[in-house]
Design an enzyme around this catalytic site. Structure first.
Site, PDB file in Angstrom:
ATOM      1  N   ASP A  11     -12.439  12.740 -13.088  1.00  0.00           N
ATOM      2  CA  ASP A  11     -13.777  13.160 -14.402  1.00  0.00           C
ATOM      3  C   ASP A  11     -14.865  13.403 -13.303  1.00  0.00           C
ATOM      4  OD1 ASP A  11     -15.171  13.163 -15.979  1.00  0.00           O
ATOM      5  OD2 ASP A  11     -14.788  10.579 -16.056  1.00  0.00           O
ATOM      6  N   TYR A 233     -17.899  -0.030  -9.910  1.00  0.00           N
ATOM      7  CA  TYR A 233     -17.671  -0.133 -10.805  1.00  0.00           C
ATOM      8  C   TYR A 233     -18.567   1.841 -11.078  1.00  0.00           C
ATOM      9  CZ  TYR A 233     -15.260   0.830 -15.112  1.00  0.00           C
ATOM     10  OH  TYR A 233     -15.189   1.669 -16.203  1.00  0.00           O
ATOM     11  N   LYS A 236     -13.167   4.281 -14.168  1.00  0.00           N
ATOM     12  CA  LYS A 236     -12.003   4.081 -14.181  1.00  0.00           C
ATOM     13  C   LYS A 236     -11.073   5.048 -13.566  1.00  0.00           C
ATOM     14  CE  LYS A 236      -9.778   0.194 -15.477  1.00  0.00           C
ATOM     15  NZ  LYS A 236      -9.963  -1.238 -14.032  1.00  0.00           N
TER      16      LYS A 236
HETATM   17  C1  F6R Z   1     -14.360   3.789 -19.649  1.00  0.00           C
HETATM   18  C2  F6R Z   1     -14.925   4.873 -19.074  1.00  0.00           C
HETATM   19  C3  F6R Z   1     -16.070   4.185 -20.489  1.00  0.00           C
HETATM   20  C4  F6R Z   1     -17.191   4.231 -19.710  1.00  0.00           C
HETATM   21  C5  F6R Z   1     -18.339   3.993 -21.199  1.00  0.00           C
HETATM   22  C6  F6R Z   1     -19.910   3.282 -20.865  1.00  0.00           C
HETATM   23  O1  F6R Z   1     -12.998   4.102 -18.662  1.00  0.00           O
HETATM   24  O2  F6R Z   1     -15.600   5.480 -18.902  1.00  0.00           O
HETATM   25  O3  F6R Z   1     -15.979   3.608 -21.390  1.00  0.00           O
HETATM   26  O4  F6R Z   1     -17.868   2.966 -19.141  1.00  0.00           O
HETATM   27  O5  F6R Z   1     -18.278   5.220 -21.876  1.00  0.00           O
HETATM   28  O6  F6R Z   1     -20.590   4.211 -20.061  1.00  0.00           O
HETATM   29  P1  F6R Z   1     -21.709   4.977 -18.783  1.00  0.00           P
HETATM   30  O7  F6R Z   1     -22.189   3.452 -17.744  1.00  0.00           O
HETATM   31  O8  F6R Z   1     -21.460   6.182 -18.463  1.00  0.00           O
HETATM   32  O9  F6R Z   1     -23.073   5.150 -19.967  1.00  0.00           O
HETATM   33 MG    MG Z   2     -15.126   9.465 -17.635  1.00  0.00          MG
HETATM   34 MG    MG Z   3     -11.045   9.684 -17.378  1.00  0.00          MG
END
Ligand code: F6R
Ligand code: MG
Ligand code: MG
Length: 370
Positions: A11, A233, A236
């Site tokens: 990603d 974190y 994923k």
């Molecule tokens: C799960 C994922 C999304 C982000 C969520 C918060 O794998 O990538 O659900 O965890 O959109 O994202 P941030 O912390 O980047 O605002």
């Molecule tokens: Mg992403």
């Molecule tokens: Mg992804």
């Protein structure tokens, strides 16, 4: 001469949020891999995306963990990251956890599923790619495909697979692995892989009695754990896997049947929720509702001397409509639980989110229960 089939994914920027890969990034990757094909580093390639993950599918003669191939993938992700930054895509370079390439892309953020094998006269091969979930999401379908006779009729009625398969299982916390034979050690295998956030199926091998070489994998899954690499974190570990099919292996339809449940996997919103894994076409692999639900796509190829046919978008079929419908119903049902388990993951899996901070903050206010 053996051929290597590699999926390397990362990603490197979402469009918008964590929904999709921008077409510019796929175009950059396609140009980069076409050049590598012209210079004969790789034999063939296909670029796609599953949600916000850019997926590089490549065939070559360099074997697994080949420095040149991993370097090519790393450079491709770096170029795509530059474009992602220019466009202001979300989380540009998210999965590139190191500044410079060190010889092997594993442990640097991207996910890798690759296997080297002797091609059969006709080689049907399926690339599975998932978004908003983790490597353990493959445990149930891979088990069903290679060890469950209720899924794979061939385990009962095809003499060439009647003896079963060997499963290489990784303990991703302890960094150990074990080889388990099925059907002999079926229950031991299930005891481990039911704990899918810790024990993951890495590879499946034919048995000694098979007409296929015992040492050459017939399935492989990416098992990189992003948060363990990064120490916090960072998204994923959206996994990919490769499964070979037919003559001496489960049939293509038995392979796809493994994904017909819409089984519960962890991931989804903020990597912290359980939800159904929905098999979809490439065009429907965009994570929208509550950043999901988690998706899986399947591209089927025939391979000849490393050359790939056009892929077939295998879940783009009405035969999976019912699975999707059920997955959507489960999505709705799970969502109604809001922050409650088992929609939200259990405490142990939330260690890298805010929960430990909440515990620390409330620390002194906790009194002994008399
Ligand atoms: C799960 C994922 C999304 C982000 C969520 C918060 O794998 O990538 O659900 O965890 O959109 O994202 P941030 O912390 O980047 O605002
Ligand atoms: Mg992403
Ligand atoms: Mg992804």
């Amino acid at each position: 001469m053996k051929t290597t089939f590699s999926i390397i994914k990362a990603d490197v920027g979402g469009w918008p949020g964590h929904a999709l890969v921008h077409p510019d990034l796929k175009e950059i990757a396609a140009i980069k891999l076409r050049d590598a094909q012209v210079s004969e580093l790789i034999i063939d390639y296909h670029v796609t995306n599953c949600g916000d993950d850019l997926e590089l599918i490549m065939t070559h003669k360099n074997g697994v963990d080949a420095k040149e191939i991993h370097n090519l993938a790393w450079d491709t992700f770096c170029e795509a990251t530059e474009r992602a930054s220019e466009l202001g895509l979300y989380g540009a370079g998210q999965d590139l956890l190191c500044d410079a390439f060190s010889g092997n892309i594993k442990g640097m953020g991207p996910g890798v599923a690759e296997m080297e094998f002797t091609e059969r006269k006709a080689e049907p091969i399926v690339a599975f790619m998932m978004d908003k979930t983790e490597p353990g999401a493959f445990n149930l379908p891979i088990f069903k495909i290679f060890a469950d006779p209720f899924n794979t009729a061939g385990l009962i009625i095809d003499p060439s697979i009647h003896d079963g398969f060997n499963f290489e299982v990784w303990d991703i916390l302890e960094h150990k692995h074990v080889l388990l034979r099925t059907p002999e050690e079926l229950y031991d295998l299930l005891a481990l892989i039911g704990a899918k956030s810790r024990f993951v199926i890495k590879r499946v091998f034919p048995k000694k009695t098979s007409k296929l070489p015992e040492s050459e994998p017939v399935a492989v899954i990416s098992t990189e754990k992003l948060y363990q690499i990064a120490g916090e974190y960072v998204g994923k570990d959206d996994p990919a896997g490769v499964v070979r099919a037919q003559s001496g292996l489960p049939a293509l339809g038995e392979v796809l049947e493994g994904f017909s449940l819409g089984h519960l996997v962890s991931g989804w919103m903020r990597g912290s929720h359980n939800g159904p894994l929905m098999p979809v076409s490439v065009k429907d692999a965009q994570c929208t509702r509550f950043d999901g639900p988690p998706r899986v796509i399947a591209l089927g190829f025939q391979m000849k001397n490393g050359k790939l046919t056009q892929p077939v978008d295998l879940f783009a079929d009405i035969a999976f409509d019912y699975t999707r419908q059920r997955a959507l119903e489960i999505t709705d049902y799970m969502r109604r639980h809001g922050p409650f388990e088992p929609h939200r993951l259990p405490m142990a899996d939330m260690e890298y989110t805010t929960l430990p901070k909440v515990m620390t903050k409330l620390g002194k206010r906790f009194k002994e229960v008399k």
